[in-house]
Design a protein around this motif. Structure first.
Motif, PDB file in Angstrom:
ATOM      1  N   SER A  93       0.829  -1.212   0.000  1.00 52.62           N
ATOM      2  CA  SER A  93       0.000   0.000   0.000  1.00 52.62           C
ATOM      3  C   SER A  93       0.858   1.255   0.000  1.00 52.62           C
ATOM      4  CB  SER A  93      -0.927  -0.004   1.219  1.00 52.62           C
ATOM      5  OG  SER A  93      -0.171  -0.057   2.415  1.00 52.62           O
ATOM      6  N   SER A  94       1.954   1.225   0.754  1.00 50.73           N
ATOM      7  CA  SER A  94       2.847   2.382   0.775  1.00 50.73           C
ATOM      8  C   SER A  94       3.505   2.586  -0.585  1.00 50.73           C
ATOM      9  CB  SER A  94       3.911   2.183   1.852  1.00 50.73           C
ATOM     10  OG  SER A  94       4.824   3.251   1.863  1.00 50.73           O
ATOM     11  N   MET A  95       3.898   1.502  -1.224  1.00 53.72           N
ATOM     12  CA  MET A  95       4.512   1.601  -2.544  1.00 53.72           C
ATOM     13  C   MET A  95       3.503   2.147  -3.559  1.00 53.72           C
ATOM     14  SD  MET A  95       7.601   1.020  -3.640  1.00 53.72           S
ATOM     15  CE  MET A  95       8.248  -0.254  -2.557  1.00 53.72           C
ATOM     16  N   ALA A  96       2.259   1.684  -3.469  1.00 53.63           N
ATOM     17  CA  ALA A  96       1.232   2.182  -4.382  1.00 53.63           C
ATOM     18  C   ALA A  96       0.991   3.673  -4.176  1.00 53.63           C
ATOM     19  CB  ALA A  96      -0.061   1.397  -4.174  1.00 53.63           C
ATOM     20  N   LEU A 163       1.517   4.020 -12.888  1.00 51.37           N
ATOM     21  CA  LEU A 163       2.107   2.906 -12.117  1.00 51.37           C
ATOM     22  C   LEU A 163       3.177   2.200 -12.951  1.00 51.37           C
ATOM     23  CD1 LEU A 163      -1.224   1.484 -10.621  1.00 51.37           C
ATOM     24  CD2 LEU A 163       0.305   3.199  -9.626  1.00 51.37           C
ATOM     25  N   ALA A 164       4.136   2.977 -13.393  1.00 50.38           N
ATOM     26  CA  ALA A 164       5.157   2.482 -14.320  1.00 50.38           C
ATOM     27  C   ALA A 164       6.186   1.607 -13.619  1.00 50.38           C
ATOM     28  CB  ALA A 164       5.853   3.665 -14.991  1.00 50.38           C
ATOM     29  N   ALA A 165       6.728   0.640 -14.372  1.00 52.61           N
ATOM     30  CA  ALA A 165       7.698  -0.306 -13.822  1.00 52.61           C
ATOM     31  C   ALA A 165       8.987   0.386 -13.392  1.00 52.61           C
ATOM     32  CB  ALA A 165       7.999  -1.393 -14.854  1.00 52.61           C
ATOM     33  N   ASP A 166       9.462   1.367 -14.177  1.00 48.83           N
ATOM     34  CA  ASP A 166      10.714   2.032 -13.811  1.00 48.83           C
ATOM     35  C   ASP A 166      10.557   2.848 -12.530  1.00 48.83           C
ATOM     36  OD1 ASP A 166       9.012   3.814 -15.120  1.00 48.83           O
ATOM     37  OD2 ASP A 166      10.662   5.016 -15.907  1.00 48.83           O
ATOM     38  N   GLU A 167       9.371   3.432 -12.334  1.00 52.09           N
ATOM     39  CA  GLU A 167       9.132   4.177 -11.103  1.00 52.09           C
ATOM     40  C   GLU A 167       9.042   3.224  -9.904  1.00 52.09           C
ATOM     41  OE1 GLU A 167       9.357   7.192 -10.507  1.00 52.09           O
ATOM     42  OE2 GLU A 167       9.181   8.201 -12.452  1.00 52.09           O
ATOM     43  N   LEU A 168       8.479   2.039 -10.121  1.00 55.50           N
ATOM     44  CA  LEU A 168       8.444   1.052  -9.044  1.00 55.50           C
ATOM     45  C   LEU A 168       9.854   0.655  -8.631  1.00 55.50           C
ATOM     46  CD1 LEU A 168       7.081  -0.952  -7.141  1.00 55.50           C
ATOM     47  CD2 LEU A 168       6.918  -2.552  -9.065  1.00 55.50           C
ATOM     48  N   GLU A 169      10.724   0.421  -9.606  1.00 56.09           N
ATOM     49  CA  GLU A 169      12.095   0.027  -9.273  1.00 56.09           C
ATOM     50  C   GLU A 169      12.830   1.141  -8.543  1.00 56.09           C
ATOM     51  OE1 GLU A 169      13.233  -2.991  -9.387  1.00 56.09           O
ATOM     52  OE2 GLU A 169      11.246  -3.504 -10.148  1.00 56.09           O
ATOM     53  N   ILE A 216       7.256  -7.310  -4.364  1.00 51.40           N
ATOM     54  CA  ILE A 216       6.185  -6.482  -4.922  1.00 51.40           C
ATOM     55  C   ILE A 216       6.424  -6.241  -6.409  1.00 51.40           C
ATOM     56  CG2 ILE A 216       5.083  -4.209  -4.832  1.00 51.40           C
ATOM     57  CD1 ILE A 216       5.753  -4.149  -1.839  1.00 51.40           C
ATOM     58  N   SER A 217       5.430  -6.540  -7.214  1.00 50.16           N
ATOM     59  CA  SER A 217       5.529  -6.355  -8.665  1.00 50.16           C
ATOM     60  C   SER A 217       4.564  -5.267  -9.124  1.00 50.16           C
ATOM     61  CB  SER A 217       5.188  -7.666  -9.379  1.00 50.16           C
ATOM     62  OG  SER A 217       3.815  -7.994  -9.183  1.00 50.16           O
ATOM     63  N   VAL A 218       4.730  -4.843 -10.362  1.00 44.80           N
ATOM     64  CA  VAL A 218       3.800  -3.870 -10.944  1.00 44.80           C
ATOM     65  C   VAL A 218       2.384  -4.430 -10.940  1.00 44.80           C
ATOM     66  CG1 VAL A 218       3.148  -2.671 -13.062  1.00 44.80           C
ATOM     67  CG2 VAL A 218       5.543  -2.722 -12.337  1.00 44.80           C
TER      68      VAL A 218
END
Length: 527
Positions: A93-96, A163-169, A216-218
């Motif tokens: 939830s924090s990552m989202a 919710l882009a993958a590069d931003e998640l990384e 945690i994945s996209v």
């Protein structure tokens, strides 16, 4: 040969007269001009009306109008937070929440984090996102003419994030770095151990670990957003220079076509405490410059005890650890000089609650601090506090509540806290009167009911080889940081600990109860 000045006696007389004149002037000083202002009677706490309506899609629109300054604080709150993280994915939830402000679709095209920040700055504000118990929020404070554009930005970020993958990384890397540093702090480690010692493996006891962040994945983030971001479990709170008619018009414009899914709204996550069987948890941190000491115990549940019991519990908490003059700080710091400070917090959830006290001290005095904390709780059970002492501590609760209402941001946060707890807004109006009505006998009775010696759990995190004799603590569970964090290796403990007055960053949400009396207006640290 010494020569006396014949004018000396006259000079002495003149100096004495001048001192007397100054003393007389000081006595005749005008309060508020050339002297401190005199104390004034307490001013009543006035809350604005808080009208609300629901849009056809279920979105709750709440307005707390305050005229006079052309400023509005807008907060979109979705009632889902860390308690909804799936097993093994603590921190989702924090990552989202972090990714919401890192990209969105606006006007049919993708807008990245930099451009989103520039658009927010062009409105004279900043785009703030956060995750805490039962709340994921998107917020801005702007001048009244910019409210329409600010709500358009909030709507796009909340409803159409990329919710882009590069931003998640990027966010994962930053979180892992912060977590590695946090796990070298005795304060953070003790907080994790204390939550687990009280809540067990329930959602309120699980902490973020490097392993959970790595999982945690996209797809997980998108699934969280799709599952929780729905208008029928969201609220739009507007505080400041705005009325209900304007709020509804803008809400319909930016959120009216937000469709609710056919599935029912999930209930709030409820969990009962599951205290560890041992009364003490010891976490060894070789090389740590200090130890962190905590005591945890029961507190009221949001859905079980009545509101007045909760007010009594808040008063008992502030008596023990709510400020410099509270009992724990008096005993641990002022009288014994064992710490920079000691304080306590309380949190209430559906199903149960947790009270906690904490202090940092030398490794060698950790057992002594733990015993002092336990003794103070037992003293409250044994003797009712003096009326004057309780009144002074209750004043800090009321003062914190009043100060929080002075800004539109604080007013919006206070209203949002009620929403996240699923509590009626009308409760806010009775807060001051209900706190004032709490008596010493009620506080003692609360301590006798909730804080029995067998219900408490103690935690020490530090270099245990320097802690001296730990046998008097009784049966204890011994852990290492890798065991607690679920990872084979963590950085060595810091040889220099931060003072207790500087809260360490934590991989769990703030333990402070999100109540009207909570003075903080910032989002708690990410899980």
């Amino acid at each position: 040969m010494t020569v006396l000045n014949p004018k000396a006696p006259r000079l002495l007389v003149t100096a004495a007269a001048a001192l007397l004149a100054l003393a007389g002037a000081a006595r005749a000083a005008t309060p508020g001009v050339d002297g401190p202002p005199e104390p004034q009677p307490p001013r009543p706490v006035v809350l604005p009306p808080m009208p609300e309506e629901r849009l056809p899609n279920g979105l709750r629109v709440i307005v707390a109008p305050r005229t006079g300054i052309p400023l509005v604080s807008a907060r979109l709150l979705v009632r889902a937070g860390p308690e909804t993280d799936p097993p093994g994915l603590a921190g989702l939830s924090s990552m989202a929440a972090t990714l919401l402000s890192k990209g969105a679709t606006r006007g049919g095209r993708a807008v990245d984090a930099t451009l989103l920040a520039q658009q927010a700055e062009a409105l004279g504000g900043s785009l703030d996102t956060g995750s805490s118990w039962r709340a994921t929020t998107v917020a801005m404070t702007v001048t009244t003419p910019k409210l329409d554009a600010a709500l358009a930005l909030i709507a796009d970020v909340a409803r159409r994030p990329t919710l882009a993958a590069d931003e998640l990384e990027r966010a994962r890397t930053q979180s892992l770095d912060s977590l590695r540093v946090a796990l070298s702090s005795p304060g953070t480690v003790a907080g994790i151990a204390a939550r687990r010692a009280w809540w067990g493996e329930s959602p309120y006891g699980v902490a973020v670990t490097p392993a959970s962040l790595q999982k945690i994945s996209v797809a997980d983030v998108k699934a969280f957003h799709a599952r929780t971001f729905r208008p029928d479990q969201a609220a739009l709170v507007l505080a400041g220079d705005v009325d209900l008619a304007t709020a509804l018009r803008l809400a319909r414009r930016h959120f009216g076509d937000w469709r609710a899914p056919d599935t029912p709204v999930p209930p709030l996550v409820a969990a009962e405490p599951a205290p560890a069987p041992q009364p003490t948890v010891l976490v060894d941190m070789p090389g740590a410059g200090q130890s962190s000491v905590m005591v945890v115990g029961p507190f009221v549940a949001l859905d079980k005890e009545d509101r007045i019991t909760r007010r009594i519990g808040q008063s008992a908490n502030v008596l023990l650890g709510g400020g410099y003059s509270a009992r724990l700080n008096q005993e641990v710091r002022i009288k014994r000089g064992l710490s920079y400070g000691a304080h306590s917090e309380a949190e209430a959830h559906p199903g149960g609650g947790m009270w906690s006290a904490s202090a940092q001290t030398q490794n060698s005095t950790a057992p002594q601090v733990l015993q002092v904390m336990r003794d103070e709780m037992e003293r409250l059970r044994r003797e009712a506090p003096a009326a004057a002492e309780l009144e002074a501590r209750k004043s800090t609760l009321i003062g914190g509540f009043s100060r929080r209402l002075e800004t539109v941001g604080g007013l919006a946060a206070t209203v949002s806290a009620q929403v996240s707890q699923d509590r009626p807004l009308a409760e806010l109006r009775g807060f001051v009167e209900e706190i004032n009505a709490v008596t010493p006998a009620q506080v003692q009775a609360f301590a006798q009911k909730y804080w029995t010696p067998g219900a408490l759990r103690g935690v020490i995190a530090g270099d245990l080889k320097l802690a001296g004799d730990l046998q008097p603590l009784g049966a204890a569970q011994r852990l290492t940081v890798p065991q607690l964090a679920g990872t084979p290796a963590v950085p060595p403990a810091s040889p220099v600990a931060a003072p207790a007055s500087e809260p360490a960053s934590s991989p769990v949400p703030s333990a402070t109860e999100p109540s009207p009396a909570t003075p903080a207006t910032t989002e708690p640290p990410p899980r």
